[in-house]
Design a protein around this motif. Structure first.
Motif: not given
Lengths: 496, 630
Positions: A222-223, A225-226, A284, A287-288, A290-292, A301, A414, A416, A418
């Motif tokens: 990161w950052p 990684h995209t 990160y 989290c990302v 989770l909402v894909q 991700y 944390v 793990i 998530a």
């Protein structure tokens, strides 16, 4: 013998391009045979390692290549290389099996595929920096074409982004390489000798971040990684399996083998920053993910998140953490391969959608029960359920991190938790969201899994379970390599 | 034999799970038999271990090397001592009965074989926790227990409620496990070992070895129990877990898995009891020790769950909150420094709570999956056997002599009385609540007249299901004679005569015993007054605010969903937005865009007209001349 993994892959690629068999069976057979031979050679070499605990390096081939510049053709292996060679073998066999349905320009496809594999083997077995760099570049070219020609969603964009990121990383590595060559007296690129010779701490302080970041781009730090999620989504199944499974390990391996081994003091200086970036990547990515809404982006991700553990483990600079990071490289290679195989081959090739909202209405678990089982196993392994390799490797990384940076260990923990959240969400939505919109019998017609898919899935599942149940199989070859004198300088810093 | 038997006990269920999932899935009967056979064999082997001369007297271990990385050396082994043998007996006895009962209960299930595979996997994981000789191995199986529990809660994943409940249980447990893991790491980094025996020895040699982190380490490890044994504030998963099949609720969410937390606390009690000490940053907490906090949390959970149980209408949820409440008592006993009574209560509770759930399962089956107690009623005549076994278990839960529950609970209350009168008073109030909600359940379900559709003709389940119930009822009646505390304390068996043990509570603490009986009587009288022949719950009419708060589980679940779930979701959306618009968008496209912009600007210069180039050349020459001449 292990050096034949490289030669065989290139020979296979050349044969495919030269002969271009008409019969698909020959094409696939040749590709599978080559990949299998590589796996067997890798396993045989790993099984014999370490023959002698006092000599943790096995020299495979050594010859002068460009004597005027001190460049050698120097292939060698220690436990870390062999772990990754075995991983490459497993991933390449599985990748061929999951490419069984490629019809368009199949001979070229498999030729590029084998060339990529050959380059990867080369990186893992090179102990001359120049040679390593050559193989590293060799691996990038076939990757670009595999994505740009056989890919799916926005393939040109994905391929270009991947190639550009790789090249930027390579440029940084090149700068570091030439500087180190010059500073060390311009005699050699031999990694062991460079490490023995040592560099001044001032030089290390600026060379380490350049080389480390250069390699870590490919590990998805990161950052930067995209490229990873877009590249994974754009690539054809087997290529995303290799991309996440093996190519991301190239970066991590280079960061360890070159960056950390040559510049241990630089690593000491910079490690809070890079360990922090690793943890950011873990949280990160989770989290990302989770909402894909796109199935493949979730997996993409998740790779960023899992590779964060590798970076964190490397930056602990202690044996437990670095060993855990190498094990996590192996583990993530297998698990990511399995996840992409299910998403790309088993589901997308049949359902022609990756939108989780659409998949929810397809009762996939009943249409494709074996795929459901495979994905459940892959998810369990991915979220670190005991009995799978991910549990041990992430545990070792957290333990190592606890010794080096306790607060970061807490945050990784944390991560793990998530990880379980997004993995279970995607598992339920994809396969077990049981609200069929059409009769199950109708959807399932003629869509049973083929034998290569089953064989590939079983191979990968077996690998993660065997290592998960008996981690010593890998640890017993990784740990002695960390005892080598040229690795010890790096590990001395991490005891505090 | 002493080393072979424990391995067999542990590995037989694993073998059964593997065989079923790999080979025998199409053969329903064979799969069930494999699974049942594995655990029943485990039960007999455990009994044999008890009977073997000397096996129970001396703690011993058997191990194989498993993992070595850096300074960390971990063996995979089994620790056989009184504590693990007792727990193994509870797991295999109660578990065996429930396996057999499942055969009847799950008969019509499409994925019957899968169910038994999961059940065997759970048994394996649970026995792994029981026999674990070190923290890492215990954590390994601890997580595996969580996974098998997830699989079994979500067994009917077609129902969204079941799928969500499984997810909630797993995630909440993971939160607790994170604390547990950090606690393990802390202990390991301070004491240099994860092996229980070794840790105990090192701590005995140097009681201050944990230094300033002693209390923190104890509390972090307690976090694991907070999740598994569903103590406040991580209790919210257990009531939802009732979405799983009823035998699963009996086995996992009443008798064994939720008891794992208490078992673990008993196993590492020496760590909790270490000299209390806080790091400088938490200095203001000085004087508060880990056990005190554990005691308060256990007591609070016991009372809160008892209150919520008063206003539940789903038969399984009443039992679930009752389980929470009893687990609270066990945790409180640990907090009182009494792992012996905690384990005693764990053992008796496993028997009678499993029995209650099996009775509930029989009722649910007989009424075609009706779980609302206000649509039951009058079942005493239709299902006499279920009624009597349910009543026995209720009496045991309400601590009526001479049933097992009486002795275990009196023991906890007596210790509370000796140590802290306030704790005793509150725990006594909990006993009143226990009797009140349990007799409410019995009176509404079995008493009065039927309140269900007329065509329903409830009847007893078949023999396969009733035998396990009778077996557990027998255990519940006889458990009072077992000297669990003495056994765990390591005393020779049979020193005290049976009669003196049975009269023990009267001799040692007559006041506590009488107070306990009075609590039960009071609760029973209140239930009798409120619920005898009632057709609907009278409480909401009388105390509407209190009743509605209790019905909404004191609003905790809603609060968690809004604040923790919501903020996590928001964070995830934020990260995703950052990734798409800032990192991938602005940064990457920005670089890409500025390169492209430069290119486009430069292209403007390439007009292809000679005059433009000549003009540029002229400007250049002029500039150069100016610079040179100046």
């Amino acid at each position: 013998m292990a050096s034949w993994t490289i030669y065989l892959s290139f020979i296979g690629a050349a044969l495919l391009l030269a002969v271009r068999p008409r019969d698909m069976r020959w094409v696939r057979g040749l590709a599978l045979g080559t990949a299998l031979a590589g796996l067997v050679l890798g396993l045989a070499a790993a099984a014999r390692y370490p023959a002698d605990p006092a000599a943790p390096l096995i020299v495979l081939a050594r010859a002068r290549w460009i004597p005027s510049l001190g460049i050698e053709y120097y292939l060698a292996a220690d436990g870390i290389s062999l772990t990754l060679v075995v991983l490459t073998g497993i991933a390449s066999v599985a990748g061929v099996l999951f490419s069984w349905n490629v019809e368009r320009r199949a001979a070229e496809y498999f030729a590029l595929y084998l060339a990529l594999i050959g380059g990867v083997y080369g990186v893992f077995l090179s102990f001359d920096w120049f040679l390593l760099f050559v193989f590293y570049e060799v691996a990038i070219v076939p990757k670009y074409f595999l994505i740009a020609i056989w890919g799916s969603t926005r393939r040109e964009y994905g391929a270009m982004k991947l190639a550009l990121y790789s090249l930027v990383g390579s440029a940084l590595v090149l700068v570091g390489m030439l500087a180190a060559y010059g500073v060390s007296g311009g005699q050699t690129f031999n990694l062991i000798e460079l490490a023995r010779g040592g560099f001044s701490s001032g030089f290390q302080t600026w060379a380490f971040p350049v080389v480390f970041v250069g390699f870590a781009v490919l590990a998805g730090i990161w950052p930067l990684h995209t490229w990873a999620p877009t590249g994974h989504v754009a690539a054809p199944t087997a290529a995303s399996m290799l991309l996440a499974g093996v190519v991301m390990k190239l970066g991590a391996y280079g960061a360890l083998r070159v960056g950390m081994m040559l510049f241990p003091q630089g690593a000491m200086v910079w490690r809070p920053l890079f360990a922090g970036l690793g943890v950011i990547g873990i949280l990160y990515g989770a989290c990302v993910a989770l909402v894909q809404r796109d199935f493949k982006f979730v997996i993409g991700y998740s790779s960023v998140s899992h590779m964060g553990f590798v970076l964190l483990g490397l930056m602990t600079l202690n044996a437990t953490g670095v060993g855990g990071a190498v094990m996590q490289m192996f583990s993530h290679g297998i698990i990511a391969g399995l996840l992409f195989a299910v998403v790309g081959r088993m589901v997308y090739d049949r359902m022609h959608t990756r939108d989780l909202a659409d998949l929810e209405g397809m009762a996939l678990n009943r249409v494709l029960p074996f795929a459901g089982l495979t994905f459940a196993v892959a998810c369990a392994a991915s979220m670190g359920v005991p009995g799978f390799s991910g549990f041990i490797s992430e545990l070792l990384v957290v333990i190592g991190a606890w010794k080096a940076f306790p607060p970061l260990a807490v945050l990784a923990g944390v991560g793990i938790v998530a990880g379980a959240a997004y993995t279970l969400r995607v598992l339920q939505k994809s396969f077990f969201g049981d609200h069929p919109r059409a009769p199950v019998e109708e959807m399932g017609r003629g869509q049973g899994l083929t034998w290569p898919e089953r064989a590939g899935a079983v191979l990968l599942m077996a690998a993660t379970v065997v290592v998960g149940l008996y981690p010593s199989l890998l640890l017993d070859i990784i740990m002695p390599s960390l005892q080598a004198s040229w690795m010890q300088a790096m590990l001395k810093g991490g005891q505090g | 034999m002493q080393t072979l038997f424990p391995w067999l006990i542990l590995l037989l269920p694993l073998a059964a799970a593997a065989l079923i999932s790999l080979f025998t899935r199409p053969h329903r009967d064979l799969s069930a038999r494999l699974s049942i056979g594995a655990i029943v064999a485990g039960f007999w082997l455990t009994l044999l271990l008890f009977a073997l001369p000397g096996a129970a007297a001396q703690a011993y271990e058997t191990r194989i090397p498993w993992l070595a990385a850096g300074g960390l050396q971990i063996d995979f082994g089994l620790r056989i001592d009184r504590l693990s043998l007792l727990m193994a007996l509870v797991v295999t006895a109660v578990g065996g009965a429930i396996h057999i009962y499942s055969y009847e209960y799950m008969r019509g299930e499409r994925r019957f074989s899968t169910y038994f595979a999961c059940l065997s996997l759970f048994t394996f994981a649970m026995l792994g926790v029981v026999f674990a000789p070190n923290f890492v191995q215990m954590f390994f199986f601890w997580e595996l227990v969580g996974v098998s529990s997830y699989l079994l809660i979500g067994f009917w994943f077609e129902r969204p409620a079941a799928a969500d409940a499984g997810l909630k249980a797993f995630l909440v447990n993971r939160v607790g496990d994170l604390g547990f893991l950090l606690g393990i790491l802390l202990v390991w980094s301070r004491l240099g070992s994860v092996h229980f025996g070794e840790l105990e020895r090192r701590l005995a040699e140097n009681p201050a070895a944990l230094g300033a982190m002693a209390t923190v380490a104890g509390l972090l490890i307690f976090c694991g129990a907070l999740g598994k044994s569903a103590q406040f504030p991580l209790h919210i998963w257990l009531p939802d877990a009732m979405e799983g099949p009823t035998p699963v609720s009996a086995l996992i969410h009443a008798a064994t898995m939720v008891a794992a937390g208490v078992y673990m606390l008993a196993r590492v009690f020496f760590l909790l009891a270490a000299t209390p000490h806080w790091p400088a940053a938490l200095h203001f907490l000085e004087g508060l020790d880990a056990l005190e906090i554990i005691r308060i949390i256990g007591l609070f959970t016991a009372l809160m769950a008892g209150l919520i149980a008063l206003q539940q209408d789903d038969i399984k949820r009443v039992l679930a909150y009752s389980t929470l409440s009893q687990l609270g008592y066990m945790v409180m006993a640990i907090g009182l420094g009494q792992p012996g009574p905690a384990m005693f209560h764990l053992a008796t509770h496993a028997g009678f709570k499993a029995l209650l759930f099996l009775g509930a399962g029989a009722i649910i089956l007989a009424l075609h999956h009706e779980q609302d107690i206000w649509r039951m009623g009058g079942l005493r005549r239709a299902m006499p056997l279920t009624f009597w076994t349910f009543l026995i278990a209720t009496l045991a839960l309400c601590a009526v002599p001479p049933l097992g529950g009486f002795y275990s609970k009196e023991s906890i209350l007596a210790h509370a009385w000796h140590q802290d009168k306030l704790v005793f008073a509150l725990a006594w109030c909990g006993s009143v609540l226990t009797a009140l909600y349990m007799f409410r359940l019995v009176l509404v379900v079995f008493g009065g007249s039927p309140r269900r559709p007329r065509d329903a003709q409830p009847h007893e389940p078949s023999h396969i299901a009733t035998w396990p119930m009778l077996f557990l009822a027998g255990l519940t009646v006889l458990a009072g004679g077992a000297d669990v505390e003495g056994f765990l304390a390591g005393g020779a068996q049979g020193t005290a005569s049976l009669a003196s043990r049975l009269a023990g509570p009267l001799a040692h603490a007559p006041f506590v015993m009488l107070a306990g009986l009075a609590a039960t009587g009071l609760g029973f009288a209140m239930a009798w007054g409120l619920y005898r022949g009632a057709y609907r719950d009278p409480l909401p009419a009388r105390w509407s605010t209190l009743a509605s708060a209790l019905r909404q589980r004191l609003l905790l679940d809603a609060w968690y969903a809004r604040w923790i779930g919501g903020s996590f979701e928001a964070l995830a959306c934020l990260a995703s937005g950052v990734d798409r618009w800032i990192i991938a968008g602005a940064a990457v496209r920005g670089v890409h865009g500025s390169v492209e912009l430069t290119g486009r600007l430069l292209r403007l210069a390439q007009t292809g007209k000679v005059s433009t180039y000549a003009f540029a050349l002229g400007c250049g020459v002029a500039a150069l001349l100016y610079w040179l001449i100046r």
